[in-house]
Design an enzyme around this catalytic site. Structure first.
Site, PDB file in Angstrom:
ATOM      1  N   TYR A 163       0.860  -1.179   0.000  1.00 16.28           N
ATOM      2  CA  TYR A 163       0.000   0.000   0.000  1.00 16.28           C
ATOM      3  C   TYR A 163       0.896   1.229   0.000  1.00 16.28           C
ATOM      4  O   TYR A 163       1.661   1.437   0.939  1.00 16.28           O
ATOM      5  CB  TYR A 163      -0.874  -0.069   1.248  1.00 16.28           C
ATOM      6  CG  TYR A 163      -1.857   1.052   1.459  1.00 16.28           C
ATOM      7  CD1 TYR A 163      -2.759   1.417   0.467  1.00 16.28           C
ATOM      8  CD2 TYR A 163      -1.918   1.712   2.687  1.00 16.28           C
ATOM      9  CE1 TYR A 163      -3.678   2.416   0.695  1.00 16.28           C
ATOM     10  CE2 TYR A 163      -2.841   2.706   2.930  1.00 16.28           C
ATOM     11  CZ  TYR A 163      -3.722   3.058   1.923  1.00 16.28           C
ATOM     12  OH  TYR A 163      -4.640   4.061   2.158  1.00 16.28           O
ATOM     13  N   TYR A 181     -11.850  -5.099   7.115  1.00 19.38           N
ATOM     14  CA  TYR A 181     -10.529  -4.791   7.671  1.00 19.38           C
ATOM     15  C   TYR A 181     -10.622  -3.690   8.723  1.00 19.38           C
ATOM     16  O   TYR A 181     -10.146  -3.821   9.847  1.00 19.38           O
ATOM     17  CB  TYR A 181      -9.568  -4.341   6.560  1.00 19.38           C
ATOM     18  CG  TYR A 181      -8.242  -3.868   7.113  1.00 19.38           C
ATOM     19  CD1 TYR A 181      -7.214  -4.770   7.343  1.00 19.38           C
ATOM     20  CD2 TYR A 181      -8.030  -2.531   7.451  1.00 19.38           C
ATOM     21  CE1 TYR A 181      -6.011  -4.359   7.898  1.00 19.38           C
ATOM     22  CE2 TYR A 181      -6.837  -2.109   8.009  1.00 19.38           C
ATOM     23  CZ  TYR A 181      -5.838  -3.028   8.224  1.00 19.38           C
ATOM     24  OH  TYR A 181      -4.655  -2.617   8.795  1.00 19.38           O
ATOM     25  N   HIS A 182     -11.232  -2.592   8.358  1.00 14.44           N
ATOM     26  CA  HIS A 182     -11.254  -1.422   9.229  1.00 14.44           C
ATOM     27  C   HIS A 182     -12.176  -1.638  10.430  1.00 14.44           C
ATOM     28  O   HIS A 182     -12.032  -0.974  11.462  1.00 14.44           O
ATOM     29  CB  HIS A 182     -11.688  -0.199   8.433  1.00 14.44           C
ATOM     30  CG  HIS A 182     -10.872  -0.020   7.182  1.00 14.44           C
ATOM     31  ND1 HIS A 182     -11.237  -0.609   5.988  1.00 14.44           N
ATOM     32  CD2 HIS A 182      -9.704   0.617   6.958  1.00 14.44           C
ATOM     33  CE1 HIS A 182     -10.332  -0.306   5.072  1.00 14.44           C
ATOM     34  NE2 HIS A 182      -9.397   0.425   5.630  1.00 14.44           N
ATOM     35  N   LYS A 230     -10.297  16.247  17.241  1.00 13.44           N
ATOM     36  CA  LYS A 230      -9.571  15.677  16.107  1.00 13.44           C
ATOM     37  C   LYS A 230      -9.470  16.749  15.021  1.00 13.44           C
ATOM     38  O   LYS A 230     -10.371  16.889  14.190  1.00 13.44           O
ATOM     39  CB  LYS A 230     -10.273  14.422  15.584  1.00 13.44           C
ATOM     40  CG  LYS A 230     -10.081  13.225  16.507  1.00 13.44           C
ATOM     41  CD  LYS A 230     -10.334  11.903  15.823  1.00 13.44           C
ATOM     42  CE  LYS A 230      -9.414  11.617  14.673  1.00 13.44           C
ATOM     43  NZ  LYS A 230      -7.999  11.405  15.076  1.00 13.44           N
ATOM     44  N   ASP A 255      -7.889  13.680   9.596  1.00 18.46           N
ATOM     45  CA  ASP A 255      -7.672  12.317  10.091  1.00 18.46           C
ATOM     46  C   ASP A 255      -8.957  11.778  10.704  1.00 18.46           C
ATOM     47  O   ASP A 255      -9.462  12.307  11.681  1.00 18.46           O
ATOM     48  CB  ASP A 255      -6.543  12.331  11.129  1.00 18.46           C
ATOM     49  CG  ASP A 255      -6.436  11.011  11.878  1.00 18.46           C
ATOM     50  OD1 ASP A 255      -6.660   9.965  11.244  1.00 18.46           O
ATOM     51  OD2 ASP A 255      -6.142  11.044  13.082  1.00 18.46           O
ATOM     52  N   HIS A 313      -9.330   8.482  11.719  1.00 12.91           N
ATOM     53  CA  HIS A 313      -9.111   7.318  12.581  1.00 12.91           C
ATOM     54  C   HIS A 313      -9.348   7.748  14.030  1.00 12.91           C
ATOM     55  O   HIS A 313      -8.456   8.278  14.691  1.00 12.91           O
ATOM     56  CB  HIS A 313      -7.700   6.758  12.393  1.00 12.91           C
ATOM     57  CG  HIS A 313      -7.514   6.049  11.097  1.00 12.91           C
ATOM     58  ND1 HIS A 313      -7.159   6.701   9.941  1.00 12.91           N
ATOM     59  CD2 HIS A 313      -7.657   4.745  10.759  1.00 12.91           C
ATOM     60  CE1 HIS A 313      -7.081   5.827   8.947  1.00 12.91           C
ATOM     61  NE2 HIS A 313      -7.376   4.634   9.415  1.00 12.91           N
TER      62      HIS A 313
END
Length: 659
Positions: free
Chosen positions: A4, A158-159, A527, A531, A533
């Site tokens: 990636y 996945y996430h 945040k 971003d 996450h």
């Protein structure tokens, strides 16, 4: 075999791709930067500090041309990690392929395009669920007809695992997303029923493989079993080839540690075995993280190391020479059956709520993930779940790999952003403005109606429209969406029973509140930037709440100005900033300066994220009270440190937390 990759600029990323292909990589996996993922041009206020950080900026057709210069797209298999703006990036890719003389029908690759997990974990969503599902539906209908070898969606469990999902939740939430997408395509009427099997055949999945590799292998077998049943029974797909569970893997990054990072190599190998050992549940494509991703951006050499791990397994071991070595195993069959039963029950529960989109909007899915993640963190802190080098076997020899931390990762030139912005302005100045504006007007008209949006998007690409302009036009029609944070609905994961560390921190927080003459300490968790996450921020917010704080958490994607305004309005005692994208050097000093300008310089600011040692020192020099990185895994201890910083800022004597 992929890594990636993407950073800084289209030119730098193109050089990296061509170098990786020369080393034996057999496909491309494109990482886009956060402005590209969230539909902003690099000169937008929210893009500041984010340009080229976690991927390549692609602002327009010219960038896409440079990104794939001298790479024949007709012979390439390209995975693009893009979601809210997936239609736009596919259009740019198609136009570049046309300019290369490629047969569009021969193009192969994948657009991730799973918006549900963006609401739940990665945070690069833009539009509300309804319009987002329409964009996905239109892309699927278009590609099945025009680019039949393309995977228009890569449903990503996945996430979900990164956000705390258990194997059961990972299966159930991914399958519920697939059902929502397939139901929408069928209801749109754009694909005749006799061709619906072709739609199902182009649905691919992107899963996570954790270090519990037997459980993970069984999870993949359960995934395939459930997918076969759903596609046969719900959608009537008769051809077993169309019902194949087609999946690629990025092995787990959540489990990579900053402490003793050399241990990440064996973690990566074990996680890869989870999706390669079993022939009947073997991934079609694998990409591996680098050993130093918990430290910062991997260098080309680190990516080569990950690629070589795959090549050794494929070409030196005998793993690929045998039929399924788990066939007939009573242990494996029992675990697969249990996972299948539990995941099916959770799928039915979500369908009873109205499906995945309804479960997103109600906050159910997000709250479940936040709770699961909190439980896992609590097990790690209690030592019930062991992580070598983190909560056990912590003594270590000096590590030559990280002896010089400043050279153990790759850094992005701070001047890169200005160059990208200047190039964007030159592009706008050089295009045919009338055609660009006409194409945007046609896009908005199509969005307000019911036409498939791909044709209007392709014209925007050819007309020189920018990423921010395309997304901005759709924002005008569709609006934006702020996903539920899941914090308010998360249950208590760590009890503050007498004698526990949390009880001691809770007592210290209460004593500090009393000393300050307030009912409770107030913490703003912010945040800044793009971003998305938010896992770490959510866990801090939940634990601070359980320690007696009043927590102000407004979710992701805030400007420094908005954060400071909220801090002053809510009269908070501490501001905690969470940044994992590398934009801390730009955004944190801005927050500090704005607090000073607002007369609130006495509010301590703490920062958490993937922050190299040199940057952490610079932040503390700038006035940050404390910096936390992935090695600081004890959340209760972090909350205790926050109380300490509040006491220091208010000139109160220290209070000790009993061991």
């Amino acid at each position: 075999m992929r890594t990636y990759a993407g950073h800084s600029s289209a030119e730098a990323s193109n050089e990296l791709y061509r170098r990786n292909l020369a080393k034996g990589q057999t496909g491309l996996s494109v990482a886009f930067d956060l402005p590209t993922q969230t539909g902003y041009d690099p000169d937008h206020v929210l893009a500041r500090g984010e340009v080229g950080r976690v991927g390549v900026p692609v602002c327009h057709l010219g960038d896409m041309r440079r990104l794939f210069r001298d790479i024949p797209l007709e012979r390439m298999n390209t995975s693009m990690t893009i979601n809210a703006t997936a239609m736009w990036l596919l259009a740019l890719y198609q136009v570049v392929a046309e300019e290369q003389g490629a047969d569009v029908a021969a193009l192969q690759g994948t657009t991730q395009n799973d918006i549900v997990k963006e609401y739940l974990s990665r945070g690069t969503h833009v539009f509300p669920p309804g319009p987002s599902l329409r964009l996905t539906t239109d892309m699927i209908a278009y590609t099945v007809a025009a680019i039949p070898k393309w995977n228009p969606i890569n449903i990503c469990s996945y996430h979900l695992q990164e956000a705390g999902a258990t194997p059961v939740q990972e299966i159930a939430y991914a399958m519920s997303t697939a059902i929502a997408v397939l139901d929408a395509v069928r209801a749109s009427g754009q694909v005749p029923q006799e061709h619906f099997g072709e739609v199902v055949a182009r649905i691919s999945f992107f899963v996570n493989a954790g270090v519990r590799f037997i459980e993970e292998m069984c999870k993949m077998r359960a995934f395939g079993r459930i997918w076969d049943r759903i596609t046969l029974e719900r959608y009537g797909v008769q051809d077993p080839r169309h019902r194949r569970f087609r999946y690629g893997v990025q092995v787990n990054s959540l489990g990579l540690t900053e402490a003793q990072p050399e241990n990440n190599v064996q973690r990566i190998v074990l996680e890869m075995l989870a999706v390669t050992l079993s022939k009947d549940a073997r991934a079609r494509a694998v990409q591996l993280p680098a050993w130093n991703e918990a430290l910062g951006l991997p260098r080309p050499w680190d990516q080569q190391w990950s690629l070589r791990i795959q090549q050794v397994l494929a070409h030196e071991s005998d793993l690929l020479e045998y039929d399924d070595i788990f066939a007939g195993s009573h242990v494996v069959e029992a675990e697969v059956a249990a996972l299948t039963e539990a995941a099916t029950a959770e799928i039915e529960r979500i369908q009873g709520m109205g499906g995945a989109m309804a479960a997103v909007e109600s906050g159910y899915l997000k709250a479940q993930l936040v709770a699961s993640h909190a439980e896992r963190r609590a097990r790690i802190e209690a030592g019930e779940e062991k992580i070598v080098g983190v909560n056990c076997y912590e003594s270590t020899e000096p590590n030559p790999l990280t002896a010089d931390l400043d050279t153990a990762i790759m850094t992005v030139d701070p001047a890169n952003e200005a160059r990208v912005v200047e190039a964007l302005r030159a592009w706008r100045d050089g295009r045919e403005e009338g055609r660009a504006q006409d194409s945007l007007a046609a896009l908005k008209k199509a969005a307000a109606g019911s036409d498939n949006l791909m044709a209007a998007t392709l014209e925007c690409a050819r007309a020189g429209v920018t990423t921010g302009e395309w997304a901005g036009a759709l924002r005008e029609v569709f609006g934006e969406f702020r996903a539920p944070t899941g914090v308010g609905g998360a249950p208590v994961a760590v009890a503050a029973e007498t004698g526990t560390p949390l009880a001691a921190v809770r007592a210290k927080a209460a004593a500090t509140a009393a000393d300050l003459g307030v009912g409770a300490l107030r913490l703003l968790v912010g945040k800044p930037g793009l971003d998305g996450h938010s896992n770490g921020a959510e866990q801090i917010a939940v634990r601070a709440r359980d320690a007696g704080f009043e927590v102000v958490y407004q979710g992701i994607r805030l400007t420094p100005e908005q954060i400071v305004s909220a801090a002053v309005a809510e009269d908070v005692h501490c501001v905690g900033l969470s940044i994992l994208s590398g934009s801390h050097a730009e955004l944190v000093p801005d927050v500090l300066a704005r607090l000073r300008a607002a007369g609130a310089a006495d509010i301590p600011v703490i920062v958490g994220g993937i922050i190299p040692a040199a940057d952490a020192a610079a932040l503390r020099e700038a006035g940050v009270a404390a910096v936390f990185t992935p090695k600081d895994f004890g959340i209760t201890e972090i909350i205790g440190r926050i109380v300490d910083e509040i006491r220091t800022a208010n000139q109160l004597d220290p209070l000790e937390v009993p061991a």
